[in-house]
Design an enzyme around this catalytic site. Structure first.
Site, short mmCIF file in Angstrom:
data_model
loop_
_atom_site.label_atom_id
_atom_site.label_comp_id
_atom_site.label_asym_id
_atom_site.label_seq_id
_atom_site.Cartn_x
_atom_site.Cartn_y
_atom_site.Cartn_z
N GLY A 105 0.84 -1.19 0.00
CA GLY A 105 0.00 0.00 0.00
C GLY A 105 0.88 1.24 0.00
N LYS A 106 0.30 2.38 -0.20
CA LYS A 106 1.06 3.63 -0.12
C LYS A 106 0.10 4.78 0.13
CE LYS A 106 5.42 4.91 -0.81
NZ LYS A 106 6.62 4.06 -0.73
#
Ligand code: GLU
Length: 420
Positions: A105-106
């Site tokens: 994720g980011k």
């Protein structure tokens, strides 16, 4: 005319190529082309002068097939959704290549944090955390530092999340200050991993590390630590740079002196650094410097199609995420440059994030020696697996790393099956 740079499209092209090389059917990796979830938030912040500014923020979850989503949060004025989507996917591949039990994720906020006061930065972080709260948690999605974010900001995220829960939840975020559950060795981990990977590749290529000439783009946490540790290993650091430009000295730079100059005052830049024999150079000159190893440790899109033919280093170790465009990568391959790809080279940070999360869950505290030793073991194991895959398929290390990663994610997906 080359097309406009889009990191997400670059990611898709590499994914496609590696999946084909693995002999996968399109249906096996179709889902990896899209993030599982994207959240966009508008973050209102009361500024010190009483005005209100609204900042754009994102959290993207690319894949949770192998475990909770994992990945940093960056604060940068130029971020957009395609960049965050690419960075989230790269996290899935990174965690898979080093075989830690995470997806990817980011997060990002479109802001230049250098223009905010400490108080404004804290309010922005707390409000952003509150707005992405439905997604994050130690079992679902665990943020960490990235470009322009640090331990202090992670501490605010941990506190905000904990206030909502009503009890302290250290494992919601990694890269925290050690006093509140951060791990020893986390701050240096990405740069330390870059050092291990540089050491391994030089060894494989039969190039001595003592006296190897190294140029480092970016003197932030990753580039600065890598330069310092490689200097300790006997490398000659001939050039380093930051946003203001770079410095070069044929006989080698005094890395420790440069690092203490940069940290002596908030906002100190290399353009103001001077020492006997130093030549000031541009970032482009740094990337095309005569040296053995080039370490881009700044942002994406640095080694471009236009610049790649002029690179003189024989080895490139990607400290940053996505520093080389797809088109540039083809030129490097043609020119027989050896590239240790980002998803392997800079994975040290997330590996020690994993140790931090494990320590938080078990309420244990490892000593720094154990952290560094286990990091080294994991990084070398991953390097060897990538090297073998590259040799088996007669391809580049980037393709080798993507194949190792995609194979693991696809297998996890197949074993789990599609719900419902
Ligand atoms: N932001 C770092 C990266 O790109 C670290 C991520 C993490 O520790 O979760 O790998």
């Amino acid at each position: 005319m080359s097309k406009a740079y889009n990191p997400y499209e670059d990611m898709l092209e590499v994914l496609e190529k590696a999946a084909k090389m693995l002999g996968l059917d399109e249906k096996d990796y179709e889902a990896l082309k899209y993030p599982e979830r994207e959240l966009k938030v508008a973050i209102p912040v009361e500024m010190d002068d009483g005005s209100i500014r609204v900042f754009q923020g994102y959290r993207v979850q690319h894949s949770s097939s192998r475990g909770p989503c994992k990945g940093g949060i960056r604060y940068h004025q130029d971020v957009d959704i395609d960049e965050v989507k690419a960075l989230a996917a790269w996290m899935s591949f990174k965690c898979a290549v080093v075989n830690i039990p995470y997806g990817g994720g980011k997060g990002a906020v479109k802001v230049n944090p250098k223009e905010l006061s400490k108080n404004e930065l804290k309010n922005l972080t707390r409000r952003y955390t509150a707005m992405i709260l439905p997604l994050i948690g130690p079992e679902t999605d665990i943020p960490a530092p990235d470009v322009n974010t640090n331990a202090e900001i992670m501490g605010w995220i941990m506190d905000t999340y904990s206030m909502f829960k009503g009890y302290t939840v250290p494992g919601v975020v990694t890269g925290k200050p050690v006093e509140i559950g951060g791990s020893l060795g986390r701050k240096e981990a990405t740069g330390r991993g870059v050092m291990f990977m540089t050491r391994e590749i030089l060894h494989r290529l039969g190039m001595p590390i003592i006296g190897a000439e190294v140029a480092v783009q970016g003197m932030g946490n990753v580039g600065g630590t890598a330069a310092r540790l490689l200097h300790n290993e006997g490398c000659k650091i001939v050039a380093v740079s930051d946003v203001s430009g770079g410095v070069y000295r044929r006989s080698g730079l005094d890395v420790n002196e440069i690092l203490s100059f940069l940290s002596s005052d908030e906002g100190k830049l290399l353009k103001d650094y001077n020492a006997p024999g130093i030549v000031h150079i541009t970032n482009e000159e740094l990337l095309t410097t005569e040296c053995d190893v080039l370490i881009p440790a700044a942002l994406e899109n640095q080694i471009t199609e236009a610049l790649a033919p002029r690179i003189k280093a024989s080895v490139i170790v990607e400290g940053a995420n996505g520093p080389t465009t797809v088109e540039a990568d083809k030129i490097l391959e043609r020119n027989r440059k050896v590239v240790v790809p980002d998803i392997l080279a800079n994975a040290g940070g997330v590996v020690v994030s994993y140790f931090e999360w494990v320590q938080n869950i078990q309420s244990l505290m490892w000593d720094e020696e154990e952290v560094n030793r286990t990091l080294e073991k994991i990084m070398i194991r991953a390097f060897n697996e990538v090297w073998e895959k590259k040799n088996e398929k007669g391809t580049t290390m980037r393709m080798g790393a993507y194949m190792v990663a995609i194979d693991r994610i696809v297998k996890a997906k197949q074993i789990r099956g599609i719900f419902p």
